[in-house]
Design a protein around this motif. Structure first.
Motif, PDB file in Angstrom:
ATOM      1  N   GLN B  25      37.634  58.756  69.041  1.00  0.00           N
ATOM      2  CA  GLN B  25      38.079  57.477  69.586  1.00  0.00           C
ATOM      3  C   GLN B  25      37.131  56.346  69.158  1.00  0.00           C
ATOM      4  O   GLN B  25      37.559  55.271  68.758  1.00  0.00           O
ATOM      5  N   PRO B  40      44.478  59.297  64.376  1.00  0.00           N
ATOM      6  CA  PRO B  40      44.981  59.698  65.688  1.00  0.00           C
ATOM      7  C   PRO B  40      44.034  59.282  66.798  1.00  0.00           C
ATOM      8  O   PRO B  40      42.817  59.310  66.634  1.00  0.00           O
ATOM      9  N   SER B  41      44.609  58.867  67.902  1.00  0.00           N
ATOM     10  CA  SER B  41      43.756  58.519  69.032  1.00  0.00           C
ATOM     11  C   SER B  41      43.586  59.714  69.951  1.00  0.00           C
ATOM     12  O   SER B  41      42.502  59.986  70.407  1.00  0.00           O
ATOM     13  N   GLY B  42      44.669  60.488  70.194  1.00  0.00           N
ATOM     14  CA  GLY B  42      44.549  61.659  71.055  1.00  0.00           C
ATOM     15  C   GLY B  42      44.265  61.261  72.490  1.00  0.00           C
ATOM     16  O   GLY B  42      44.115  60.096  72.815  1.00  0.00           O
TER      17      GLY B  42
END
Lengths: 545, 228
Positions: B25, B40-42
């Motif tokens: 992040q 991707p942030s997830g």
């Protein structure tokens, strides 16, 4: 059963025959379909071993024998090992990372439904007038591109290529889905280094599919043009380069071995901590070792061509990179051993299969290091030593891990418990059968027995007899498994949500999980494998369910 | 909570990895915004359909590019090693003004597509449809030009290694151009559906990413086949 299971009653059996987009249904569809192919591949293997029971050629023709080992390899690799772990991952990964479903549910269903079509197409080639493909699962040209004058566009080899390309498309769909799911669908707090090792292994294996599989597809398309449309990319007599095909083929097919093996190692990393009540030793090292296979595996493929027209500098270079693989593999084996060390072991079927798999895997790994060494490899090139090493990896490690996974997650998938007694009988027969079947291949190879032959010198008769009897025992060993799984599905005792008192998000929902997996998306606040925490302790060891 | 039973014992080692040194992040926040879209942030971002879809499309195209890499590698190896590239007297593909013009049309269609996508973001729907249709027309013009070129060549698929590689490479690329045009037609048709863009415009973004991919591939292919 908990309240949530009653609120979401399991759907009827019909969903398993429908175009369902639920990852749990698709996971089961994958595993049942591929197990059917496993049984077919096993029958082919027993036919091969029946022919090799005696030195003379007395059961099948040489042509059919070539077709048998070609289809045995292809079915076991592309229709059993790869899809069954795609199925297991499909079922488990969204549960383990706290997601409702995979990232692209429709894509997921399409990827599955390609598989039975491709498998049927492949097996139907046995009924062609000239029979199935006969040039091995590697299909090296120019052997694979020689057609008899009566064969037209539709021949065993072209059906084989078509089926392979279809399975490849299905695999790429699955891989895109897995990688996106693992990166984007993790629940809050599920950082990368809180993911269970099984998720790490699935991520690494599916990344390898994305990077390396297209090379095989490209090679097969060129091979199809050579076979059916008159080009000569790989025809040495007409200026082509057969070695080019071998490079393209092994650039995928060596990483493929790790695509099969990584999820199996992931299963070991889940099962062993659960039955030793210890956190996985060196979790972070194991995760990094897992991921390190992605780059390492891209630079070792030439060791399959040591005996071919490979320049000396290339052989030496690839010998060193090949031996490098032993480092992350060793880290894993030591981590599992250290997890078991000084622990309270619970000898359930799942644990027996996992430890049996690890023990066999040590032998597979040692022979792998031996084969990676150039001088030894040239010595045993094209002998049964290679076959023995390969089957110690694919059967004795990967299939053992598969059975461990089924015994471990069966209560979660079906909501019922398996029979332990039948499970242990299954383990005993499998371990014995596998050892009898595959161990004799090492001495046979060292004595110089060639692979891919249907008849052989009588001096090799004794070990071959042992190996064939072992193969039949392996066939028998599947029966208690089938009985156990089918009967337990309907009659087994109802399972608790967490019968093994295991950590992991998949055990915190009901058995079987409700439609969207969790009543609300869980928040993760702790590292994985926190065994020893009071919440996971076995309060009454005599009662699991 | 109840005490641990004696059978379980105490763990002999604990994981101490609560704080990850590799924080995706944080890494993402430090990147320029156009790159952030693909990273991707997830962690509970599963409702971000556009981000998820574009990530999937990007890794699919990276994978697809590996087929082309294997074809390019095969082309280079075969060209360097073969004894039978093209028979004497056969000239091979030529970078004639027509071929260069067709290639220029295909590559510039990427810029038209860019402006089409920008119009959609500014909600100028008619302008978007016109520019989008112009892109497809330029793609079709390129395909027609390729078929005409094929018809006029003095070598076939089985004429030496040069013939085989030329037709397989241009044909495989042409298949991708056709797929791109089909995707564009689907997106054009869907733009007439009411409320089509309520959940963002992932389909349009994916189709245009695919088109840019096909155009970049043509630049490499053109250099290999016509300039080498």
């Amino acid at each position: 059963m908990t309240d949530s299971a009653l609120l979401h009653p399991p759907q009827s059996w019909r969903q398993y025959f429908s175009f369902s987009t639920d990852h749990k249904v698709i996971g089961v569809q994958y595993m049942v379909t591929s197990f059917t192919f496993f049984l077919i591949g096993g029958l082919l293997a027993m036919l091969i071993r029946a022919e090799l029971l005696t030195p003379q050629l007395n059961l099948v023709s040489r042509e059919l024998y070539n077709g048998l080992f070609t289809m045995h390899g292809t079915v076991m690799i592309f229709l059993w090992t790869i899809p069954t772990f795609v199925g297991l991952g499909n079922y488990l990964v969204p549960l383990m990372i706290g997601a409702k479903d995979m990232a692209f549910p429709v894509l997921n269903a399409i990827a599955f439904w390609i598989l039975p079509v491709a498998g049927t197409l492949l097996l139907s080639s046995f009924f062609l007038p000239e029979g199935s493909a006969k040039s091995g699962w590697w299909s090296y040209p120019p052997l694979s591109t020689q057609l008899s004058s009566t064969q037209g566009l539709v021949n065993g080899q072209s059906l084989w290529i078509l089926a392979m390309v279809m399975i490849g498309i299905s695999s790429i769909m699955a891989a895109v889905n897995f990688v996106t799911t693992i990166f984007w669908m993790r629940s809050p707090g599920m950082t990368l280094f809180r993911m269970p090792i099984f998720v790490w292994t699935t991520l690494s294996a599916q990344l390898m599919q994305l990077i390396f599989l297209p090379s095989l597809t490209g090679a097969l398309l060129l091979l199809l043009f050579d076979l059916d449309f008159g080009t000569h990319f790989f025809q040495p007599a007409e200026g082509g380069t057969p070695v080019l095909y071998q490079h393209l083929f092994w650039f995928y097919s060596h990483p493929a071995v790790y695509i099969w093996a990584l999820p199996a190692w992931g299963v070991f990393s889940e099962v062993i901590p659960a039955f030793t009540r210890n956190p996985l030793f060196g979790y972070r090292s194991v995760a990094i070792a897992t991921f390190s296979f992605v780059p390492i595996t891209g630079v070792v493929w030439v060791h399959h061509m040591f005996a071919g027209a490979t320049p000396g500098w290339m052989r030496t270079l690839f010998m060193f990179t090949t031996e490098l693989v032993a480092v992350p593999t060793g880290i894993k084996v030591f981590a599992w051993t250290a997890t078991i060390w000084k622990s309270k072991i619970h000898l359930d079927s799942a644990f027996l299969f996992a430890v049996g798999g690890v023990v066999m895997f040590v032998l597979a790994g040692i022979t792998g290091v031996m084969l990676g060494a150039l001088p030894f490899d040239l010595h045993v090139n094209n002998t049964y030593f290679i076959v023995g090493h390969f089957h110690y990896v694919v059967f004795n490690t990967i299939v053992m891990a598969y059975f461990a996974a089924i015994y471990y997650w069966f209560p979660k998938i079906t909501g019922r418990m398996c029979s332990e007694g039948w499970g242990k009988l299954h383990f005993g027969l499998t371990f014995l059968g596998a050892t009898l079947n595959f161990f004799p291949m090492f001495p046979l190879g060292l004595q110089g027995m060639l692979r891919r032959v249907s008849s052989y010198d009588p001096q090799y008769a004794d070990w071959n007899m042992v190996s064939s009897l072992g193969a039949f025992l392996l066939g028998v060993s599947t029966l208690p498994f089938l009985v156990n799984v089918i009967v337990s599905c309907f009659e087994g005792p109802i399972a608790k949500d967490n019968p093994w008192h295991a950590t992991g998000l998949e055990w915190q929902t009901s058995s079987p999980p409700p439609k969207e997996n969790f009543d609300s998306i869980p928040t993760v606040t702790e590292p994985p494998y926190s065994y020893g925490d009071a919440r996971y302790c076995v309060q009454d060891p005599t009662s699991r369910y | 909570m109840t005490q641990a039973s004696p059978r379980d014992g105490q763990p002999i080692h604990q994981n101490q990895n609560d704080e990850s040194p590799f924080n995706l992040q944080q890494l993402r926040r430090n990147l320029p915004s156009w790159l952030q879209r693909f990273i991707p942030s997830g962690g509970g971002q599963h409702e971000d359909h556009h981000g998820k879809g574009m990530f999937g499309m990007t890794i699919f195209l990276l994978s697809e590019s590996m087929i082309f890499v294997s074809f390019f590698a095969s082309y280079i190896v075969l060209r360097l090693t073969t004894t039978d590239w093209l028979p004497a007297g056969v000239s091979g593909p030529e970078a004639s003004p027509t071929v260069i013009f067709h290639s220029a049309v295909l590559v510039s269609s990427s810029f038209v597509l860019y402006f089409a996508e920008r119009s959609l973001k500014r909600q100028q729907l008619t302008r978007f449809r016109l520019l989008w249709l112009l892109t497809s027309a330029m793609g079709i013009y390129f395909l027609i030009g390729e078929v005409q070129e094929w018809a006029g060549l003095d070598f076939g698929l089985t004429t030496g290694m040069g013939g085989g590689t030329f037709y397989v490479l241009t044909g495989f690329h042409g298949l991708h151009v056709t797929t791109g045009i089909l995707l564009q037609f689907i997106m054009l048709g869907r733009s007439f559906l009411p409320n089509n863009y309520e959940n963002g415009h992932f389909g349009v973004s994916a189709a245009s990413l695919f088109w840019h991919f096909v155009d970049v591939l043509w630049l490499i292919l053109f250099s290999l086949l016509y300039l080498w």
